[in-house]
Motif scaffolding. Structure first.
Motif, PDB file in Angstrom:
ATOM      1  N   SER A   8       0.818  -1.208   0.000  1.00  0.00           N
ATOM      2  CA  SER A   8       0.000   0.000   0.000  1.00  0.00           C
ATOM      3  C   SER A   8       0.855   1.264   0.000  1.00  0.00           C
ATOM      4  O   SER A   8       1.921   1.315   0.604  1.00  0.00           O
ATOM      5  N   ALA A  10      -0.117   5.152   0.916  1.00  0.00           N
ATOM      6  CA  ALA A  10      -1.315   5.633   1.606  1.00  0.00           C
ATOM      7  C   ALA A  10      -1.183   7.043   2.157  1.00  0.00           C
ATOM      8  O   ALA A  10      -0.084   7.592   2.266  1.00  0.00           O
ATOM      9  N   ASP A  12      -2.142   8.487   5.855  1.00  0.00           N
ATOM     10  CA  ASP A  12      -2.497   8.028   7.197  1.00  0.00           C
ATOM     11  C   ASP A  12      -2.898   9.204   8.066  1.00  0.00           C
ATOM     12  O   ASP A  12      -2.299  10.286   7.988  1.00  0.00           O
ATOM     13  N   GLY A  27       1.667   3.931   4.366  1.00  0.00           N
ATOM     14  CA  GLY A  27       1.477   2.734   3.541  1.00  0.00           C
ATOM     15  C   GLY A  27       2.638   1.772   3.704  1.00  0.00           C
ATOM     16  O   GLY A  27       3.768   2.194   3.969  1.00  0.00           O
ATOM     17  N   TRP A  81      -5.862   5.347   5.779  1.00  0.00           N
ATOM     18  CA  TRP A  81      -5.964   4.586   7.044  1.00  0.00           C
ATOM     19  C   TRP A  81      -5.906   5.549   8.217  1.00  0.00           C
ATOM     20  O   TRP A  81      -5.095   6.469   8.236  1.00  0.00           O
ATOM     21  N   ASN A 123       1.725  -6.091   2.928  1.00  0.00           N
ATOM     22  CA  ASN A 123       0.402  -6.462   3.396  1.00  0.00           C
ATOM     23  C   ASN A 123      -0.705  -6.029   2.430  1.00  0.00           C
ATOM     24  O   ASN A 123      -1.159  -4.890   2.472  1.00  0.00           O
ATOM     25  N   GLY A 232       4.164   2.019  10.857  1.00  0.00           N
ATOM     26  CA  GLY A 232       5.151   1.705   9.829  1.00  0.00           C
ATOM     27  C   GLY A 232       6.398   1.030  10.355  1.00  0.00           C
ATOM     28  O   GLY A 232       7.289   0.676   9.571  1.00  0.00           O
ATOM     29  N   GLY A 234       6.820  -1.943  11.479  1.00  0.00           N
ATOM     30  CA  GLY A 234       6.938  -3.301  10.949  1.00  0.00           C
ATOM     31  C   GLY A 234       7.470  -3.296   9.518  1.00  0.00           C
ATOM     32  O   GLY A 234       8.338  -4.098   9.152  1.00  0.00           O
ATOM     33  N   ASP A 235       6.949  -2.407   8.696  1.00  0.00           N
ATOM     34  CA  ASP A 235       7.391  -2.342   7.301  1.00  0.00           C
ATOM     35  C   ASP A 235       8.802  -1.771   7.194  1.00  0.00           C
ATOM     36  O   ASP A 235       9.569  -2.138   6.307  1.00  0.00           O
TER      37      ASP A 235
HETATM   38  P1  AMP Z   1       2.885  -1.251  10.145  1.00  0.00           P
HETATM   39  O1  AMP Z   1       4.276  -1.341   9.627  1.00  0.00           O
HETATM   40  O2  AMP Z   1       2.312  -2.598  10.424  1.00  0.00           O
HETATM   41  O3  AMP Z   1       2.750  -0.283  11.280  1.00  0.00           O
HETATM   42  O4  AMP Z   1       1.997  -0.691   8.926  1.00  0.00           O
HETATM   43  C1  AMP Z   1       1.535   0.631   8.887  1.00  0.00           C
HETATM   44  C2  AMP Z   1       1.016   1.004   7.524  1.00  0.00           C
HETATM   45  O5  AMP Z   1       0.089   0.028   7.040  1.00  0.00           O
HETATM   46  C3  AMP Z   1       0.288   2.319   7.550  1.00  0.00           C
HETATM   47  O6  AMP Z   1       1.086   3.336   6.993  1.00  0.00           O
HETATM   48  C4  AMP Z   1      -1.031   2.082   6.772  1.00  0.00           C
HETATM   49  O7  AMP Z   1      -1.186   2.993   5.712  1.00  0.00           O
HETATM   50  C5  AMP Z   1      -0.896   0.666   6.242  1.00  0.00           C
HETATM   51  N1  AMP Z   1      -2.123  -0.132   6.371  1.00  0.00           N
HETATM   52  C6  AMP Z   1      -3.014  -0.143   7.394  1.00  0.00           C
HETATM   53  N2  AMP Z   1      -4.032  -1.027   7.139  1.00  0.00           N
HETATM   54  C7  AMP Z   1      -3.769  -1.580   5.922  1.00  0.00           C
HETATM   55  C8  AMP Z   1      -4.443  -2.551   5.084  1.00  0.00           C
HETATM   56  N3  AMP Z   1      -5.608  -3.131   5.448  1.00  0.00           N
HETATM   57  N4  AMP Z   1      -3.869  -2.891   3.908  1.00  0.00           N
HETATM   58  C9  AMP Z   1      -2.690  -2.321   3.528  1.00  0.00           C
HETATM   59  N5  AMP Z   1      -2.023  -1.392   4.259  1.00  0.00           N
HETATM   60  C10 AMP Z   1      -2.540  -1.027   5.438  1.00  0.00           C
END
Ligand code: AMP
Length: 313
Positions: A8, A10, A12, A27, A81, A123, A232, A234-235
């Motif tokens: 994604s 995105a 946020d 994203g 999101w 994801n 973000g 995790g990513d």
């Molecule tokens: P994380 O690294 O897990 O904190 O991922 C955070 C990012 O995931 C945020 O910047 C959101 O834009 C994105 N995100 C949240 N929900 C979704 C979803 N259902 N599908 C894809 N991306 C998502």
């Protein structure tokens, strides 16, 4: 050699106990590619709407991230999101998810993208992850992330996508949920039995662990006194991890362990400020310095213990 990410891109809106942002660049593919760009050439496959402007694009360009495969839908809106974190910053509460242009997203890989040596399936819908996987049949290493939303709704598709990749990178609660097993070690064994070579479990402020069929490796998180926004993380971890691997011809256990550390280094910077703010202006020196601090923090010598004097009665 090149590293491809599909995920994604995105806008946020995030609120933490320390502040809020109504609209910032986010994203999974965004956070991943920014972190990975410090180590390797990165290409992004994703989709944005007409509201995604030059200012957002410039964040990718400054890091020389290839955006040729980011599709633009001029009359659509970018994925949005909204999340909130309470004092337990390990748990994101999703308040709103607007798929927008992401709803009809069919990832299209250019020939250059299909040649990528390493691929990260961020994801997205697991059936789409499997479709992309088929288009990069020659990739040396493919990794995947997923989330509770997909594990709840389409668990069989998640399992099928996992069977087709080399490395799974997910968080602690997701690993247990996915395997239907509360014990993390047994959950890891179960997930590895579906096909992947390695499972990386992200554990927020407690660090990360890596399981292979033969080995186990774990590292703590960097001890930060102020964490502003974990969005973000995790990513960003996955970006540091895969970026480092992409910069190496040989990917063995030692390389994977250093990659875990670079993943943790990058994630630790990400959470210091909102969204992509901190990682966007990071320097190579800062990365290497924090890597060395991780080494100092986790290193100890093996000195067999022997009791010198025994007490006499
Ligand atoms: P994380 O690294 O897990 O904190 O991922 C955070 C990012 O995931 C945020 O910047 C959101 O834009 C994105 N995100 C949240 N929900 C979704 C979803 N259902 N599908 C894809 N991306 C998502």
């Amino acid at each position: 050699m090149s590293l491809l990410v599909v995920g994604s891109v995105a806008f946020d809106a995030v609120e933490t106990p320390f502040g809020k942002r109504e609209r910032m660049l986010g994203g999974s593919a965004t956070h991943f590619s920014l972190a990975a760009s410090f180590f390797a050439d990165v290409r992004v496959v994703g989709v944005v709407g007409g509201d995604f402007g030059p200012e957002e694009m410039a964040v990718f360009e400054r890091q020389h991230i290839n955006t040729d495969d980011i599709e633009r839908v001029p009359d659509g809106q970018t994925f949005f999101w909204r999340g909130r974190y309470d004092f337990d910053l390990n748990t994101a509460h999703t308040l709103d998810t607007q798929l927008n242009v992401f709803a009809d997203f069919k990832p299209k890989l250019s020939d250059a993208s299909k040649q990528a040596r390493l691929v990260f399936l961020g994801n997205i819908q697991p059936a789409l992850q499997s479709e992309v996987r088929e288009q990069v049949a020659g990739a040396r290493l493919v990794a995947l992330d997923t989330m509770n939303y997909w594990i709840n709704t389409v668990p069989e598709q998640v399992k099928r996508a996992i069977a087709g990749v080399h490395v799974v990178i997910i968080n602690d609660a997701e690993a247990r949920q996915l395997a239907g097993e509360p014990n993390l070690i047994r959950a890891a064994r179960e997930i590895l039995s579906w096909g992947p070579r390695a499972l990386v479990v992200k554990r927020g402020e407690f660090g990360a662990a890596m399981f292979t069929h033969e080995t186990y490796f774990a590292i703590p998180a960097y001890p930060l006194e102020s964490v502003f926004d974990p969005t973000g993380a995790g990513d960003t971890f996955a970006g540091g991890f895969m970026g480092y691997l992409a910069s190496h011809d040989e990917i063995d256990e030692e390389t994977m362990r250093r990659a875990m550390t670079f993943g943790s280094v990058m994630a630790s910077f990400n959470v210091e400020e909102f969204g992509t703010e901190r990682v966007s202006r990071l320097t190579q020196d800062e990365i290497n310095q924090r890597f060395r601090e991780f080494k100092r923090m986790t290193h100890f010598e093996e000195i067999p213990f022997e009791r010198a004097v025994r007490a006499t009665k």
